[in-house]
Design an enzyme around this catalytic site. Structure first.
Site, PDB file in Angstrom:
ATOM      1  N   ASP A   1      30.433 -16.363 -17.457  1.00  0.00           N
ATOM      2  CA  ASP A   1      31.112 -15.104 -17.745  1.00  0.00           C
ATOM      3  C   ASP A   1      30.665 -14.484 -19.062  1.00  0.00           C
ATOM      4  OD1 ASP A   1      32.618 -15.007 -15.420  1.00  0.00           O
ATOM      5  OD2 ASP A   1      34.265 -16.177 -16.282  1.00  0.00           O
TER       6      ASP A   1
ATOM      7  N   LYS B   1      29.358 -11.044  -9.284  1.00  0.00           N
ATOM      8  CA  LYS B   1      30.583 -10.953 -10.072  1.00  0.00           C
ATOM      9  C   LYS B   1      31.245  -9.594  -9.811  1.00  0.00           C
ATOM     10  CE  LYS B   1      30.829 -14.901 -12.312  1.00  0.00           C
ATOM     11  NZ  LYS B   1      32.058 -15.733 -12.305  1.00  0.00           N
TER      12      LYS B   1
END
Length: 448
Positions: free
Chosen positions: A325, A352
């Site tokens: 992330d 994502k």
């Protein structure tokens, strides 16, 4: 949970960032705390829960399936669970907003209960493939009807008893691992997940804390996580540590903005989440740890970051699962380093909230950064320390693609830009870090 009216933000260099940051609760742990507490018999207490839109979507879904979830005026949450096997049929579709974690983990929970749930989400979530979760849950007996491409909206018909499986993860994904383990909670026998590459282990730590019979061992093909089904979870008092993915923005901002010194309180230091810290130190970042301790079974520390010149590196590909992330903000750090940084091994970025490789490549190119896009990452020509001489060129509008991490990463880039960096829509930031811009204002106010 969609945002009809975009919230544009324009960012310019403001000088040093000085002061303290109290991090929001870790998003991954917050999701799991609500889910597992909802499956315990009795009342659990949660302190420090992240109150972003993604986590609130999880809370709403668990309420829809029978759990009682309430927040006190002092920010403490109380959850009265229904017990494993006790989930109720939701009366309406479960709106997951922008939260892929909520969707994939809840699919696992529903899969081994005799109920049917329809999952819907916003435009960003509805573009993300769910096939990697559909495959193992179908093997366990769930009946899943998805939109073309394995996407939302989808309907999942759970089954009880489900069939225990031994599933080898084809990709490094904590969400897929967790979905299978959660399906295994209400499945007779032993459900096993084998992960060739270790991923964040919050599910294993917390499930064990709630009393699940779970083991983790090293095998010839990777870590083997086994869970015994028909579990009886016990209510817990949970303290959620600070989110290292939120800390990442301040670690990079403090490193690249001259004169900065930031203390970041209560950061989760789980070794499956500290990849960015490792990489920034390899690049020469000045980051120290103080007050190391354990909070809720997770290692925690305060971090102190000071401005330091960064040097380009070849980012080790095997660190990707522990910082997946954080790649967007790493790309910003690379843009301010001296030399050419290559960061690869991050295929997951393609699926994502946005295609984070393509979106960040377009955003950085728009503000004057020279780079090469790969299928699994970027090679970025750093500014050679031009942040000390006036910053990145800037002067562009950025399409955030409804992705909170893109919006926050490019905001940090704007802090070292010679001309304003404009974000088309900052609304998605509320999914994970509602106080981000307020915190930024506080850190720069000392220099006004």
């Amino acid at each position: 949970m969609s945002h009809a009216i975009p919230l544009p933000v324009s960012v310019v260099a403001r000088g040093p960032l000085l002061g303290e940051v109290v991090l929001p609760g870790d998003k991954s742990i917050s999701h799991r705390a609500l889910m597992f507490a909802s499956l315990a018999v009795g009342r659990s207490r949660i302190v420090g829960l992240l109150e972003g839109e993604d986590v609130l979507a999880t809370a709403a879904a668990m309420r829809a399936m029978g759990a009682t979830i309430e927040r006190d005026s002092d920010g403490v949450w109380h959850v009265d669970g229904v017990g494993v096997g006790g989930l109720l049929q939701p009366a309406q579709a479960l709106d997951m907003g922008n939260s892929g974690t909520s969707t994939r983990l809840l699919m696992g929970l529903v899969a081994s209960h005799p109920i049917t749930a329809t999952f819907i989400g916003d435009a960003s979530l509805s573009s993300r493939p769910m096939g990697r979760v559909i495959e193992p849950l179908t093997q366990m007996g769930a009946d899943i009807t998805a939109s073309p491409g394995g996407r939302l909206p989808l309907m999942l018909r759970g089954v009880a008893p489900a069939v225990p499986v031994e599933y080898v993860l084809p990709v490094a994904s904590a969400q897929v691992k967790s979905a299978v383990l959660l399906a295994g909670l209400n499945t007779p026998g032993i459900t096993r997940v084998i992960e060739p590459v270790p991923t964040r282990d919050h599910s294993e730590r917390m499930l064990a804390g709630f009393g699940a019979e779970l083991t983790v061992e090293e095998g010839p093909n990777g870590r083997i996580i086994s869970i015994r089904g028909e579990a009886e979870l016990q209510p817990q008092d949970i303290q959620v540590p600070g989110d290292p993915s939120s800390a990442a923005f301040w670690l990079v901002a403090g490193s690249i903005v001259p004169g900065s010194a930031i203390t970041i309180r209560n950061a989760c230091m789980n070794p499956t989440r500290t990849g960015l810290l490792q990489v920034l130190r390899m690049m020469g970042a000045d980051i120290s740890e103080t007050n190391a301790r354990t909070v809720g079974g997770e290692p925690v520390a305060d971090l102190v970051v000071r401005h330091a010149p960064l040097t380009a590196i070849e980012v080790p590909a095997d660190v990707a699962p522990s910082m997946i992330d954080e790649y967007p903000i790493l790309f910003v750090a690379a843009a301010c380093a001296t030399g050419r940084t290559t960061a690869r091994g991050a295929h997951e970025l393609r699926v994502k909230e946005s295609d984070r490789i393509a979106t960040m490549a377009a955003a950085l190119t728009a503000i004057g950064v020279s780079l090469t896009e790969h299928d699994d990452g970027l090679s970025i020509e750093g500014s050679g320390g031009t942040a000390l001489k006036g910053g990145l060129p800037g002067g562009a509008q950025i399409a955030s693609k409804l992705d909170h991490r893109i919006a926050m990463s490019m905001t940090v880039a704007g802090l070292v830009a010679r001309a304003a960096v404009s974000i088309d829509d900052a609304n998605p930031v509320a999914t994970s870090y509602p106080a981000f811009f307020e915190t930024l204002d506080a850190l720069t106010r000392a220099t006004d």
